[in-house]
Design an enzyme around this catalytic site. Structure first.
Site, PDB file in Angstrom:
ATOM      1  N   LYS A  34       0.915  -1.372  -0.011  1.00  0.00           N
ATOM      2  CA  LYS A  34      -0.083  -0.062   0.319  1.00  0.00           C
ATOM      3  C   LYS A  34       0.827   1.587  -0.033  1.00  0.00           C
ATOM      4  O   LYS A  34       2.446   1.012   0.319  1.00  0.00           O
ATOM      5  CB  LYS A  34      -1.329  -0.083   1.578  1.00  0.00           C
ATOM      6  CG  LYS A  34      -0.063  -0.012   2.166  1.00  0.00           C
ATOM      7  CD  LYS A  34      -1.354  -0.574   4.067  1.00  0.00           C
ATOM      8  CE  LYS A  34      -0.082  -0.780   5.263  1.00  0.00           C
ATOM      9  NZ  LYS A  34      -0.745  -1.053   5.801  1.00  0.00           N
ATOM     10  N   ARG A  78     -10.976  -0.932  14.365  1.00  0.00           N
ATOM     11  CA  ARG A  78     -10.086  -0.110  13.190  1.00  0.00           C
ATOM     12  C   ARG A  78     -10.774  -0.180  12.007  1.00  0.00           C
ATOM     13  O   ARG A  78     -11.838   0.436  11.693  1.00  0.00           O
ATOM     14  CB  ARG A  78      -8.361  -0.039  12.831  1.00  0.00           C
ATOM     15  CG  ARG A  78      -7.827   1.089  12.234  1.00  0.00           C
ATOM     16  CD  ARG A  78      -6.585   1.092  12.184  1.00  0.00           C
ATOM     17  NE  ARG A  78      -6.190  -0.192  11.541  1.00  0.00           N
ATOM     18  CZ  ARG A  78      -4.908  -0.326  11.050  1.00  0.00           C
ATOM     19  NH1 ARG A  78      -3.975   0.152  10.514  1.00  0.00           N
ATOM     20  NH2 ARG A  78      -4.551  -1.715   9.809  1.00  0.00           N
ATOM     21  N   TYR A 111      16.798  29.802   9.501  1.00  0.00           N
ATOM     22  CA  TYR A 111      15.603  30.612   9.287  1.00  0.00           C
ATOM     23  C   TYR A 111      15.183  30.133  11.278  1.00  0.00           C
ATOM     24  O   TYR A 111      15.840  29.550  12.047  1.00  0.00           O
ATOM     25  CB  TYR A 111      14.418  29.287   9.247  1.00  0.00           C
ATOM     26  CG  TYR A 111      14.740  29.883   7.077  1.00  0.00           C
ATOM     27  CD1 TYR A 111      14.240  31.212   7.308  1.00  0.00           C
ATOM     28  CD2 TYR A 111      14.084  28.768   6.753  1.00  0.00           C
ATOM     29  CE1 TYR A 111      13.360  31.472   5.857  1.00  0.00           C
ATOM     30  CE2 TYR A 111      14.305  29.324   5.789  1.00  0.00           C
ATOM     31  CZ  TYR A 111      13.270  30.071   4.767  1.00  0.00           C
ATOM     32  OH  TYR A 111      13.315  30.055   3.108  1.00  0.00           O
ATOM     33  N   MET A 159      12.848  23.954   2.602  1.00  0.00           N
ATOM     34  CA  MET A 159      12.557  23.096   2.191  1.00  0.00           C
ATOM     35  C   MET A 159      13.341  22.366   1.520  1.00  0.00           C
ATOM     36  O   MET A 159      13.102  21.208   0.841  1.00  0.00           O
ATOM     37  CB  MET A 159      11.161  23.966   1.067  1.00  0.00           C
ATOM     38  CG  MET A 159      10.455  23.505   0.077  1.00  0.00           C
ATOM     39  SD  MET A 159       9.421  24.535  -0.728  1.00  0.00           S
ATOM     40  CE  MET A 159       8.240  25.020  -0.023  1.00  0.00           C
TER      41      MET A 159
HETATM   42  C1  LIG Z   1       0.068  -1.887   6.667  1.00  0.00           C
HETATM   43  C2  LIG Z   1      -0.494  -3.338   6.752  1.00  0.00           C
HETATM   44  C3  LIG Z   1      -0.073  -3.975   7.321  1.00  0.00           C
HETATM   45  C4  LIG Z   1       1.530  -4.496   6.907  1.00  0.00           C
HETATM   46  O1  LIG Z   1       1.816  -3.794   7.981  1.00  0.00           O
HETATM   47  P1  LIG Z   1       3.336  -4.202   8.681  1.00  0.00           P
HETATM   48  O2  LIG Z   1       3.103  -3.406   9.092  1.00  0.00           O
HETATM   49  O3  LIG Z   1       4.094  -2.964   7.490  1.00  0.00           O
HETATM   50  O4  LIG Z   1       4.381  -5.057   7.470  1.00  0.00           O
HETATM   51  C5  LIG Z   1      -0.711  -5.941   6.552  1.00  0.00           C
HETATM   52  N1  LIG Z   1      -1.840  -5.518   7.238  1.00  0.00           N
HETATM   53  C6  LIG Z   1      -2.400  -4.536   7.591  1.00  0.00           C
HETATM   54  C7  LIG Z   1      -4.825  -4.517   7.423  1.00  0.00           C
HETATM   55  C8  LIG Z   1      -2.149  -3.685   7.132  1.00  0.00           C
HETATM   56  O5  LIG Z   1      -2.914  -2.296   7.366  1.00  0.00           O
END
Ligand SMILES: *Cc1c(COP(=O)(O)O)cnc(C)c1O
Length: 373
Positions: free
Chosen positions: A39, A133, A257, A305
């Protein structure tokens, strides 16, 4: 001239190291299959090249967050199984079907929409066992179990997600595992349907947590899976910048800065062509350090930046010239350490890598081409 010569900040992704980390996870995992969480564009690292390298290494199952990420990944992985964690909330059923993407259902309402528009088509199921969640909480699982709906839904897998798997001693881990196993039983999930509970950190919990499919992401890039333990993963990411200018400054000079750093002695300050627009978190101002030829140089002043400044007074002159490359993240200055200095975690650091970076991919062993963008 090649991009590496003109770019001031370069992200180098070692695909061979990522594949090596995949192998470490495969050796460690006692279940059937190590799938890949890809992702957020592979945590900012690049879903297309990372996905292709892992496919060549034998990975066949991938998880993304949204439908759009799935559509993008489908282009580089035409035959992979791609599951979309946000499920039907991220787009229409017709597009899941068109791109052959598996939605992960997080509610009975989504199951009903899928059964109505895609009867007989497989999907994943996410059960919430304690994170509050995503996924179906216990009462919805009970309603689903008694409704008989699953008789019409071929399950590609059933999953849950651990909230504290980087802390092996946390009792929530076993509680979530037991709730998950019990919920699968209540749903009469058939034996052949794989169950998936662990991500990177969970692979390093005892095998009772492993079940059938793991879905690691972070560990592939070298992020440490377990808090307070030696990191078994290989570094795979290097972020480097170039020294643009070198300044000899008097004692009492201020830097950057807000004049937040004041020199306490006469010395040298080097200006690096990378800043928060490139993903060098502003929180690293006056806190982080970089490596110049393997030697540490502290960040002085605020991160701006496009630039940051380091104190190189203690470094030998020859290593510190305009044009010299310095490592902001890399061996000896790991993602986790840099993130900790910024008050965050490696995951956030990686996903903030900026679009301006010049990206280079070091080939994995099985790929024919060399560096590819
Ligand atoms: C992001 C995520 C993972 C992967 O998690 P890592 O800690 O990066 O290995 C797996 N399952 C779900 C549901 C996630 O949201």
């Amino acid at each position: 001239m090649p991009a590496a010569d003109r770019a001031t900040a370069v992200l180098t992704v070692d695909l061979a190291a990522i594949v090596g980390n995949f192998r470490i996870l495969q050796r460690r995992f006692s279940g059937r299959e190590v799938a890949i969480s890809l992702k957020a564009d592979a945590y900012g690292v690049g879903a297309a090249p990372v996905g292709a390298a892992l496919w060549r290494a034998g990975a066949r199952r991938f998880f993304v967050a949204t439908l759009d990420e799935g559509i993008a990944l489908r282009r580089s992985l035409p035959s992979a199984s791609i599951a979309v964690l946000h499920g039907l909330t991220s787009g229409p059923v017709a597009e899941f079907l068109h791109y052959d993407l598996l939605p992960v259902h997080n509610s009975i309402a989504e199951i009903d929409a899928w059964l109505a528009e895609a009867p007989g088509r497989a999907a994943g199921l996410h059960l919430d066992t304690g994170m509050a969640r995503l996924g179906m909480p216990a009462d919805e699982v009970a309603a689903l179990a008694s409704s008989g709906r699953l008789r019409g839904l071929p399950l590609a897998f059933v999953m849950s997600h651990l909230g504290c798997s980087d802390e092996p001693e946390n009792p929530l881990n076993a509680q979530q595992r037991d709730r998950f196993v019990e919920a699968c039983r209540a749903l009469a999930v058939p034996d052949g349907v794989p169950r998936s509970l662990v991500a990177s950190s969970g692979v390093f919990l005892d095998p009772s947590f492993h079940l059938d499919i793991a879905r690691p992401g972070a560990a592939l890039y070298g992020i440490a899976p377990t808090a307070g333990r030696p990191n078994p993963m290989r570094p795979a990411i290097r972020l480097s910048g170039k020294i643009l200018q070198l300044r000899y400054v008097d004692s009492d000079s201020t830097v950057g800065y807000g004049a937040t750093h004041r020199m306490t002695r006469a010395g040298r300050v080097a200006t690096i062509g990378a800043g928060y627009a490139d993903g060098v978190l502003r929180a690293l101002g006056n806190r982080g350090h970089v490596l110049v030829d393997g030697r540490r140089a502290p960040v002085v002043g605020r991160i701006s930046m496009d630039l940051l400044t380091i104190d190189v007074t203690d470094l030998p002159e020859p290593a510190v010239r305009p044009g010299s490359s310095v490592d902001l993240i890399g061996p000896g200055n790991e993602i986790d350490a840099v993130a900790a200095a910024a008050g965050t975690i490696g995951y956030e650091l990686l996903t903030r890598l900026g679009p301006r970076l010049s990206r280079h991919y070091l080939a994995d062993a099985t790929s024919a081409e060399g560096s590819a963008a």
